[in-house]
Design an enzyme around this catalytic site. Structure first.
Site, PDB file in Angstrom:
ATOM      1  N   ARG A 144      17.451 -13.478 -36.695  1.00 16.69           N
ATOM      2  CA  ARG A 144      18.242 -13.534 -35.464  1.00 16.69           C
ATOM      3  C   ARG A 144      19.731 -13.307 -35.730  1.00 16.69           C
ATOM      4  NH1 ARG A 144      16.168 -19.090 -32.934  1.00 16.69           N
ATOM      5  NH2 ARG A 144      16.027 -19.502 -35.155  1.00 16.69           N
TER       6      ARG A 144
ATOM      7  N   ALA B  56      13.114   3.206 -45.376  1.00 18.16           N
ATOM      8  CA  ALA B  56      13.193   3.376 -43.928  1.00 18.16           C
ATOM      9  C   ALA B  56      14.298   4.365 -43.563  1.00 18.16           C
ATOM     10  CB  ALA B  56      13.454   2.036 -43.253  1.00 18.16           C
TER      11      ALA B  56
ATOM     12  N   ASP C  42      15.208 -16.243 -43.960  1.00 18.47           N
ATOM     13  CA  ASP C  42      16.310 -15.397 -43.507  1.00 18.47           C
ATOM     14  C   ASP C  42      17.357 -15.132 -44.586  1.00 18.47           C
ATOM     15  OD1 ASP C  42      15.196 -15.169 -41.011  1.00 18.47           O
ATOM     16  OD2 ASP C  42      16.409 -16.757 -40.119  1.00 18.47           O
TER      17      ASP C  42
ATOM     18  N   GLU D 251      15.364  -8.844 -35.440  1.00 19.58           N
ATOM     19  CA  GLU D 251      15.179  -9.359 -34.086  1.00 19.58           C
ATOM     20  C   GLU D 251      16.496  -9.711 -33.398  1.00 19.58           C
ATOM     21  OE1 GLU D 251      13.043 -13.062 -33.969  1.00 19.58           O
ATOM     22  OE2 GLU D 251      13.921 -13.755 -35.853  1.00 19.58           O
TER      23      GLU D 251
ATOM     24  N   THR E 193      14.539 -21.015 -46.330  1.00 14.10           N
ATOM     25  CA  THR E 193      14.459 -20.198 -45.123  1.00 14.10           C
ATOM     26  C   THR E 193      14.218 -18.757 -45.516  1.00 14.10           C
ATOM     27  OG1 THR E 193      15.743 -19.253 -43.293  1.00 14.10           O
ATOM     28  CG2 THR E 193      16.995 -20.160 -45.123  1.00 14.10           C
TER      29      THR E 193
ATOM     30  N   ARG F 216      11.210 -29.655 -35.039  1.00  9.33           N
ATOM     31  CA  ARG F 216      12.592 -29.652 -34.581  1.00  9.33           C
ATOM     32  C   ARG F 216      12.790 -30.864 -33.677  1.00  9.33           C
ATOM     33  NH1 ARG F 216      14.296 -24.638 -36.228  1.00  9.33           N
ATOM     34  NH2 ARG F 216      12.705 -22.998 -36.296  1.00  9.33           N
TER      35      ARG F 216
ATOM     36  N   ASP G 151      20.194 -24.021 -42.051  1.00  4.62           N
ATOM     37  CA  ASP G 151      21.473 -24.436 -41.498  1.00  4.62           C
ATOM     38  C   ASP G 151      21.366 -25.676 -40.615  1.00  4.62           C
ATOM     39  OD1 ASP G 151      23.359 -24.036 -38.871  1.00  4.62           O
ATOM     40  OD2 ASP G 151      24.438 -23.464 -40.685  1.00  4.62           O
TER      41      ASP G 151
ATOM     42  N   ASP H 101      20.023 -16.755 -45.248  1.00  8.51           N
ATOM     43  CA  ASP H 101      21.298 -16.776 -44.534  1.00  8.51           C
ATOM     44  C   ASP H 101      22.167 -17.990 -44.854  1.00  8.51           C
ATOM     45  OD1 ASP H 101      19.670 -18.650 -43.337  1.00  8.51           O
ATOM     46  OD2 ASP H 101      20.152 -18.063 -41.277  1.00  8.51           O
TER      47      ASP H 101
ATOM     48  N   GLY I 210      12.230 -24.073 -39.581  1.00  5.07           N
ATOM     49  CA  GLY I 210      11.144 -23.134 -39.824  1.00  5.07           C
ATOM     50  C   GLY I 210      10.622 -23.241 -41.243  1.00  5.07           C
TER      51      GLY I 210
END
Length: 319
Positions: A171, A186, A127, A222, A125, A72, A103, A129, A11
């Site tokens: 994810r 929030a 994320d 998500e 990324t 990909r 990753d 992560d 991504g």
């Protein structure tokens, strides 16, 4: 080492172009040839490779996405696909490869390193992560995109006295939801790393309503579940009018923030330095504002960890 390649995979994330720019210019500064691999590992197998000059990366530091494109590739995961890639590396005389991605991209870099082609991973990324680095390229920009969107949603939530569920990317990692939720105040943050206590969410909404609170924002990563399904559950359990917004791929786009531009420039240049030092199978990162590098196998076998102190703070501040 006189010839290196650079590719982006997986991504896209804002700041990838800044990293490509840093790799190309740093390498040329050290009198190396640089080759851009287009369309990720798929392009590598197909030989979609072009030599890059200083002008090739002019005026891209402020652009989102990636000028090298991304794709990909299931074929690259096979021995046959990896052999095709090696044949192309040999054809162009590329002696080392810098892989900008996440990753999955690093797993490809690990395979090539094992087969004799030194690779360095640069974490890109939204994320955030990747273990071994405090921040990944693109996370800060995506975070600010999410914050801006939630600020606007809150205006409408206030005007119509509604509960809003906002689904963000993530994810397997809740960093984007956690940071955005804390930054935007929030009422509830739902992330994959923590169990979803639906009854607690409902109690908090009802408690706020009973003291006169007119609206609430729930941020859902998500990886926890579908935003529309969760919004329906909330409405059925509380009788409160609930709306859902799924931010989607808007989170990946946009001009990178200053932080991401600087981070990408530093990490891209560090990757070139590692190849010049004869290093292989490493992943660069930043910890406590210091550039670091780790063994790629170590990074791929470590679990991503969320900052639980931040998660606890978000709950304390959203009473």
């Amino acid at each position: 080492m006189k010839k290196i390649g650079v590719l982006t995979s997986g991504g896209d994330s804002p700041g990838m172009n800044a990293a490509v720019r840093a790799v190309v210019r740093k390498a040329i500064f050290h009198e190396m040839e640089v080759y851009g691999v287009y369309n990720g590992y798929q392009g590598l197998m197909e030989g979609n490779i072009k030599r890059m000059e200083l002008g090739s990366v002019g005026d891209i530091i402020q652009r989102g996405g990636t000028i090298l494109y991304s794709a990909r590739s299931e074929e690259f995961k096979t021995e046959e696909g990896q052999q095709k890639a090696i044949e192309q590396l040999n054809k162009f005389g590329i002696e080392g490869l810098i892989v900008i991605g996440g990753d999955g991209s690093f797993r490809g870099a690990e395979k090539l390193t094992q087969k004799g082609y030194p690779c360095i991973g640069v974490p890109g990324t939204i994320d955030n992560d990747i273990p071994g680095t405090d921040f990944t390229i693109g996370f800060d920009t995506a975070l600010n995109t999410v914050i801006d969107a939630i600020d606007k949603i809150r205006d409408t939530a206030t005007s119509h006295e509604r509960t809003y569920v906002v689904e963000v990317m993530g994810r397997n990692a809740g960093d984007l939801a956690l940071w955005a939720g804390l930054a935007d105040g929030a009422e509830t943050i739902l992330i994959p790393e923590q169990p979803d206590d639906f009854d607690s969410v409902v109690r908090k909404l009802k408690r706020g309503h009973d003291r006169g609170k007119k609206h609430s924002i729930i941020i859902l990563a998500e990886g926890v579940g579908n935003g529309f399904a969760y919004g329906k559950r909330i409405e059925e359990a509380t009788d409160m009018e609930t709306r859902v917004t799924i931010l989607g791929h808007i989170q990946r786009g946009g001009s990178p923030t200053g932080f991401d531009r600087v981070l990408a420039s530093r990490l891209g240049a560090k990757a070139v330095d590692l190849l010049l030092d004869g290093k292989a199978g490493r992943v660069v990162g930043i910890q406590n504002n210091k550039l670091v590098d780790h063994d790629i196998v170590q990074i791929l076998t470590q679990p991503h960890k969320i900052d639980l102190d931040m998660y606890k703070l978000s709950n304390e501040l959203s009473i």
